[in-house]
Scaffold this motif. Structure first.
Motif, PDB file in Angstrom:
ATOM      1  N   CYS A  28       0.822  -1.207   0.000  1.00 46.44           N
ATOM      2  CA  CYS A  28       0.000   0.000   0.000  1.00 46.44           C
ATOM      3  C   CYS A  28       0.860   1.263   0.000  1.00 46.44           C
ATOM      4  O   CYS A  28       1.853   1.352   0.720  1.00 46.44           O
ATOM      5  CB  CYS A  28      -0.885  -0.037   1.232  1.00 46.44           C
ATOM      6  SG  CYS A  28      -1.899   1.424   1.472  1.00 46.44           S
TER       7      CYS A  28
ATOM      8  N   HIS B  56       0.337   4.007   1.316  1.00 46.63           N
ATOM      9  CA  HIS B  56       0.279   4.794   2.550  1.00 46.63           C
ATOM     10  C   HIS B  56       1.435   4.445   3.489  1.00 46.63           C
ATOM     11  O   HIS B  56       2.200   5.319   3.876  1.00 46.63           O
ATOM     12  CB  HIS B  56      -1.071   4.580   3.240  1.00 46.63           C
ATOM     13  CG  HIS B  56      -1.141   5.215   4.596  1.00 46.63           C
ATOM     14  ND1 HIS B  56      -1.615   4.556   5.693  1.00 46.63           N
ATOM     15  CD2 HIS B  56      -0.777   6.454   5.014  1.00 46.63           C
ATOM     16  CE1 HIS B  56      -1.549   5.372   6.741  1.00 46.63           C
ATOM     17  NE2 HIS B  56      -1.044   6.528   6.345  1.00 46.63           N
ATOM     18  N   ALA B  57       1.558   3.185   3.863  1.00 48.78           N
ATOM     19  CA  ALA B  57       2.622   2.793   4.785  1.00 48.78           C
ATOM     20  C   ALA B  57       3.120   1.380   4.530  1.00 48.78           C
ATOM     21  O   ALA B  57       3.766   0.787   5.378  1.00 48.78           O
ATOM     22  CB  ALA B  57       2.144   2.930   6.233  1.00 48.78           C
ATOM     23  N   GLY B  58       2.790   0.838   3.369  1.00 53.14           N
ATOM     24  CA  GLY B  58       3.345  -0.460   2.996  1.00 53.14           C
ATOM     25  C   GLY B  58       2.514  -1.673   3.385  1.00 53.14           C
ATOM     26  O   GLY B  58       3.025  -2.790   3.417  1.00 53.14           O
ATOM     27  N   GLY B  59       1.243  -1.475   3.675  1.00 51.94           N
ATOM     28  CA  GLY B  59       0.373  -2.610   4.045  1.00 51.94           C
ATOM     29  C   GLY B  59       0.292  -3.657   2.942  1.00 51.94           C
ATOM     30  O   GLY B  59       0.372  -3.326   1.759  1.00 51.94           O
TER      31      GLY B  59
ATOM     32  N   CYS C 253      -7.217  -1.553   2.212  1.00 52.36           N
ATOM     33  CA  CYS C 253      -5.945  -1.994   2.811  1.00 52.36           C
ATOM     34  C   CYS C 253      -6.179  -2.516   4.230  1.00 52.36           C
ATOM     35  O   CYS C 253      -6.878  -1.877   5.014  1.00 52.36           O
ATOM     36  CB  CYS C 253      -4.947  -0.838   2.840  1.00 52.36           C
ATOM     37  SG  CYS C 253      -3.391  -1.306   3.641  1.00 52.36           S
TER      38      CYS C 253
ATOM     39  N   TRP D  10      -4.298  -2.541   6.750  1.00 50.69           N
ATOM     40  CA  TRP D  10      -3.636  -1.832   7.853  1.00 50.69           C
ATOM     41  C   TRP D  10      -4.424  -0.616   8.338  1.00 50.69           C
ATOM     42  O   TRP D  10      -4.700  -0.492   9.513  1.00 50.69           O
ATOM     43  CB  TRP D  10      -2.209  -1.437   7.457  1.00 50.69           C
ATOM     44  CG  TRP D  10      -1.256  -2.595   7.596  1.00 50.69           C
ATOM     45  CD1 TRP D  10      -1.581  -3.893   7.876  1.00 50.69           C
ATOM     46  CD2 TRP D  10       0.167  -2.566   7.475  1.00 50.69           C
ATOM     47  NE1 TRP D  10      -0.450  -4.671   7.913  1.00 50.69           N
ATOM     48  CE2 TRP D  10       0.631  -3.888   7.674  1.00 50.69           C
ATOM     49  CE3 TRP D  10       1.088  -1.561   7.178  1.00 50.69           C
ATOM     50  CZ2 TRP D  10       1.983  -4.220   7.612  1.00 50.69           C
ATOM     51  CZ3 TRP D  10       2.434  -1.901   7.117  1.00 50.69           C
ATOM     52  CH2 TRP D  10       2.882  -3.208   7.342  1.00 50.69           C
ATOM     53  N   HIS D  11      -4.770   0.319   7.482  1.00 55.51           N
ATOM     54  CA  HIS D  11      -5.520   1.504   7.940  1.00 55.51           C
ATOM     55  C   HIS D  11      -6.737   1.795   7.076  1.00 55.51           C
ATOM     56  O   HIS D  11      -7.240   2.915   7.046  1.00 55.51           O
ATOM     57  CB  HIS D  11      -4.613   2.745   7.966  1.00 55.51           C
ATOM     58  CG  HIS D  11      -3.248   2.496   8.529  1.00 55.51           C
ATOM     59  ND1 HIS D  11      -2.144   2.285   7.740  1.00 55.51           N
ATOM     60  CD2 HIS D  11      -2.834   2.378   9.806  1.00 55.51           C
ATOM     61  CE1 HIS D  11      -1.085   2.063   8.509  1.00 55.51           C
ATOM     62  NE2 HIS D  11      -1.474   2.112   9.764  1.00 55.51           N
ATOM     63  N   LYS D  12      -7.156   0.765   6.339  1.00 55.94           N
ATOM     64  CA  LYS D  12      -8.428   0.824   5.583  1.00 55.94           C
ATOM     65  C   LYS D  12      -8.464   1.850   4.460  1.00 55.94           C
ATOM     66  O   LYS D  12      -9.544   2.303   4.082  1.00 55.94           O
ATOM     67  CB  LYS D  12      -9.621   1.067   6.534  1.00 55.94           C
ATOM     68  CG  LYS D  12      -9.684   0.136   7.729  1.00 55.94           C
ATOM     69  CD  LYS D  12      -9.986  -1.287   7.303  1.00 55.94           C
ATOM     70  CE  LYS D  12      -9.912  -2.231   8.496  1.00 55.94           C
ATOM     71  NZ  LYS D  12      -9.658  -3.609   8.139  1.00 55.94           N
ATOM     72  N   TYR D  13      -7.331   2.247   3.943  1.00 58.59           N
ATOM     73  CA  TYR D  13      -7.348   3.097   2.759  1.00 58.59           C
ATOM     74  C   TYR D  13      -8.006   2.341   1.612  1.00 58.59           C
ATOM     75  O   TYR D  13      -7.859   1.119   1.497  1.00 58.59           O
ATOM     76  CB  TYR D  13      -5.920   3.481   2.349  1.00 58.59           C
ATOM     77  CG  TYR D  13      -5.357   4.685   3.063  1.00 58.59           C
ATOM     78  CD1 TYR D  13      -5.692   4.973   4.376  1.00 58.59           C
ATOM     79  CD2 TYR D  13      -4.460   5.531   2.407  1.00 58.59           C
ATOM     80  CE1 TYR D  13      -5.152   6.084   5.028  1.00 58.59           C
ATOM     81  CE2 TYR D  13      -3.916   6.643   3.053  1.00 58.59           C
ATOM     82  CZ  TYR D  13      -4.270   6.910   4.361  1.00 58.59           C
ATOM     83  OH  TYR D  13      -3.738   7.992   5.000  1.00 58.59           O
TER      84      TYR D  13
HETATM   85 FE1  FES Z   1      -2.468   0.832   3.744  1.00 59.88          FE
HETATM   86 FE2  FES Z   1      -2.036   2.455   5.792  1.00 59.88          FE
HETATM   87  S1  FES Z   1      -0.708   1.007   4.926  1.00 59.88           S
HETATM   88  S2  FES Z   1      -3.836   2.129   4.699  1.00 59.88           S
END
Ligand code: FES
Length: 157
Positions: free
Chosen positions: A57, A59-62, A80, A82-85
Motif C-alpha cells: 500500500c 500509505h505505509a506499505g500494508g 488496505c 492496515w488503515h483501511k485506505y
Molecule cells: Fe495501507 Fe495504511 S498502509 S492504509
C-alpha cells in the motif's frame, strides 16, 4: 522489410512479459503474488477480470494481498488491511470521502486523490497470465514501498 520489423517489435514485447501463473489457478485462488525483477506485484481476479498492482500500500506499505475488495461508487476497490485506505483496482486511485461545506445537508461523497498505487498491465495468453514491466519514467507513491521491499528482501517494518 517493414513487415518483418513489426514482427520483431512484437516479439521483444512478448519476451519482456513476466509470467504470473496459470489462468485457471488464479481464477481459483483469486489473488497471487508475483515477483517482477524483485518488485512485488499482486494480481487479483475479481468479477471476471484480472488486475495487478504493486503489492504494498502506498500509505505505509500494508500487504494488499490480504485486502478485502468492495464496490465503491460502482468501482471495485481494495481496502488496505492496515488503515483501511481504499484503492481502485482498475486505476490505483486513492479514494476519500469529502463533504461539500457549501451544502450543509450533503452526505459525504467519494473523491479521488489521484493515482497513488502503481497498476500493472495483465495479459492473458493461451491460459497463461503475465504482467508487463513497469514504466519507471513515471513515478507513483507506491514505488517507495516497492523499492524498500526490494532492498530489504521482503520486510517493510
Ligand atoms: Fe495501507 Fe495504511 S498502509 S492504509
Amino acid at each position: 522489410d517493414s513487415h518483418n520489423s513489426t514482427k520483431e517489435a512484437d516479439k521483444v514485447e512478448t519476451d519482456s512479459l513476466v509470467y504470473v501463473g496459470r489462468e485457471e489457478d488464479i481464477k481459483r485462488s483469486q489473488r497471487v503474488i508475483a515477483s517482477m525483477n524483485g518488485r512485488e506485484v499482486v494480481v487479483f481476479y475479481y468479477e471476471k477480470k484480472f488486475y495487478a498492482l504493486d503489492s504494498r500500500c502506498y500509505h505505509a506499505g500494508g500487504p494488499l494481498q490480504l485486502a478485502d475488495i468492495e464496490d465503491i461508487n460502482g468501482q471495485p476497490c481494495i481496502i488496505c488491511p492496515w488503515h483501511k485506505y481504499k484503492i481502485t483496482l482498475a486505476t490505483g486511485e486513492g479514494l476519500y470521502q469529502a463533504i461539500d461545506p457549501t451544502e450543509p445537508s450533503a452526505t459525504p461523497k467519494w473523491k479521488s486523490k489521484g493515482v497513488k498505487q502503481r497498476i500493472h498491465r495483465v495479459i492473458v495468453d493461451n491460459g497463461n497470465v503475465y504482467v508487463t514491466p513497469p514504466d519507471l519514467s513515471v513515478s507513483f507513491d507506491s514505488d517507495f514501498y516497492a523499492d524498500k521491499l526490494k532492498k530489504t528482501g521482503g520486510s517493510i517494518e
